[in-house]
Scaffold this active site. Structure first.
Site, PDB file in Angstrom:
ATOM      1  N   HIS A   8       0.841  -1.212   0.000  1.00 27.65           N
ATOM      2  CA  HIS A   8       0.000   0.000   0.000  1.00 27.65           C
ATOM      3  C   HIS A   8       0.876   1.262   0.000  1.00 27.65           C
ATOM      4  CE1 HIS A   8      -2.981  -2.690   2.329  1.00 27.65           C
ATOM      5  NE2 HIS A   8      -3.605  -2.400   1.197  1.00 27.65           N
TER       6      HIS A   8
ATOM      7  N   LYS B 226     -15.107  -9.031   3.517  1.00 31.10           N
ATOM      8  CA  LYS B 226     -14.003  -9.284   4.450  1.00 31.10           C
ATOM      9  C   LYS B 226     -14.450  -8.962   5.869  1.00 31.10           C
ATOM     10  CE  LYS B 226     -10.192  -8.012   1.310  1.00 31.10           C
ATOM     11  NZ  LYS B 226      -9.245  -6.917   1.005  1.00 31.10           N
TER      12      LYS B 226
ATOM     13  N   ARG C  67      -1.422  -5.998  -8.424  1.00 32.00           N
ATOM     14  CA  ARG C  67      -0.241  -6.809  -8.133  1.00 32.00           C
ATOM     15  C   ARG C  67       0.011  -7.856  -9.205  1.00 32.00           C
ATOM     16  NH1 ARG C  67      -2.484  -8.139  -2.294  1.00 32.00           N
ATOM     17  NH2 ARG C  67      -4.235  -8.314  -3.696  1.00 32.00           N
TER      18      ARG C  67
ATOM     19  N   SER D 136      -2.551  -7.899   2.833  1.00 31.40           N
ATOM     20  CA  SER D 136      -2.829  -7.828   4.270  1.00 31.40           C
ATOM     21  C   SER D 136      -3.161  -9.219   4.809  1.00 31.40           C
ATOM     22  CB  SER D 136      -4.000  -6.884   4.545  1.00 31.40           C
ATOM     23  OG  SER D 136      -3.710  -5.606   4.055  1.00 31.40           O
TER      24      SER D 136
HETATM   25  O1  PNS Z   1      -8.597  -3.233   0.046  1.00 33.23           O
HETATM   26  P1  PNS Z   1      -9.849  -3.785  -0.575  1.00 33.23           P
HETATM   27  O2  PNS Z   1     -10.590  -4.654   0.442  1.00 33.23           O
HETATM   28  O3  PNS Z   1      -9.614  -4.508  -1.861  1.00 33.23           O
HETATM   29  O4  PNS Z   1     -10.773  -2.513  -0.896  1.00 33.23           O
HETATM   30  C1  PNS Z   1     -12.079  -2.676  -1.413  1.00 33.23           C
HETATM   31  C2  PNS Z   1     -12.916  -1.430  -1.141  1.00 33.23           C
HETATM   32  C3  PNS Z   1     -13.005  -1.164   0.350  1.00 33.23           C
HETATM   33  C4  PNS Z   1     -12.292  -0.240  -1.857  1.00 33.23           C
HETATM   34  C5  PNS Z   1     -14.353  -1.686  -1.737  1.00 33.23           C
HETATM   35  O5  PNS Z   1     -14.919  -2.812  -1.120  1.00 33.23           O
HETATM   36  C6  PNS Z   1     -15.269  -0.470  -1.578  1.00 33.23           C
HETATM   37  O6  PNS Z   1     -15.184   0.462  -2.347  1.00 33.23           O
HETATM   38  N1  PNS Z   1     -16.149  -0.511  -0.548  1.00 33.23           N
HETATM   39  C7  PNS Z   1     -17.079   0.583  -0.270  1.00 33.23           C
HETATM   40  C8  PNS Z   1     -18.468   0.243  -0.805  1.00 33.23           C
HETATM   41  C9  PNS Z   1     -18.560   0.509  -2.291  1.00 33.23           C
HETATM   42  O7  PNS Z   1     -18.393   1.618  -2.767  1.00 33.23           O
HETATM   43  N2  PNS Z   1     -18.886  -0.545  -3.079  1.00 33.23           N
HETATM   44  C10 PNS Z   1     -19.103  -0.379  -4.515  1.00 33.23           C
HETATM   45  C11 PNS Z   1     -18.000  -0.948  -5.340  1.00 33.23           C
HETATM   46  S1  PNS Z   1     -18.268  -2.677  -5.502  1.00 33.23           S
END
Ligand code: PNS
Length: 161
Positions: free
Chosen positions: A19, A43, A92, A130
């Site tokens: 990150h 998650k 990645r 993570s």
């Molecule tokens: O680090 P991650 O878990 O890959 O991040 C994913 C994240 C948190 C960016 C994604 O789940 C997110 O944007 N969550 C907020 C809800 C949202 O906007 N969902 C719509 C997109 S599917």
């Protein structure tokens, strides 16, 4: 239109060198970087959002144009709230691609004004996530190659109490 603000969203549970690599390189290219801790519904969290925020703040304190937020709604609504039209995500490996495509397509559908830019994670960090770091830490192995010292300490405390 110039792009001055970019959002780096994620779960950051916890922040890793992968990150930080993306954050540092983005901070070199945009005037303001807004890191946003959001909920990923698939998650379950290990660290509380407040703990994650503290770990992120300590990790980016050398970067003067980076701000850390948390948001409990949709990512595109956060972008709207702060007036950002750019999201940055790290990529990645090919295995990330399908998930990222779904995320970006949904965000584009929700708000076509917001673009997502992808950066390849530096090869040194391309295997770090993570979840893998947490798994290794849970077996009391040394994680100092993957996360900063203060994050390694927090992981030790979480898993070896
Ligand atoms: O680090 P991650 O878990 O890959 O991040 C994913 C994240 C948190 C960016 C994604 O789940 C997110 O944007 N969550 C907020 C809800 C949202 O906007 N969902 C719509 C997109 S599917």
């Amino acid at each position: 239109m110039t792009n001055t603000k970019a959002v780096i969203p994620g779960s950051f549970d916890p922040i890793t060198y992968g990150h930080i690599d993306i954050i540092e390189r983005s901070a070199d290219r945009f005037e303001e970087i807004h890191i946003c801790v959001l909920k990923n519904s698939s998650k379950s969290g290990t660290f509380t959002v407040d703990e994650r925020i503290e770990l992120i703040k300590e990790s980016v304190k050398h970067l003067t144009n980076v701000v850390v937020h948390q948001f409990s709604g949709l990512l595109v609504d956060f972008c709207d709230e702060i007036g950002a039209k750019t999201i940055i995500r790290g990529l990645r490996a090919v295995s990330d691609f399908e998930y990222e495509l779904r995320l970006t397509s949904m965000n584009k559908k929700l708000n076509s004004d917001v673009e997502t830019f992808y950066m390849m994670t530096s090869t040194n960090y391309s295997f770090i996530s993570s979840s893998v770091v947490k798994e290794v830490a849970a077996y009391k192995a040394n994680v100092s190659d993957f996360v900063p010292e203060h994050v390694a300490k927090a992981l030790n405390k979480k898993f070896n109490k």
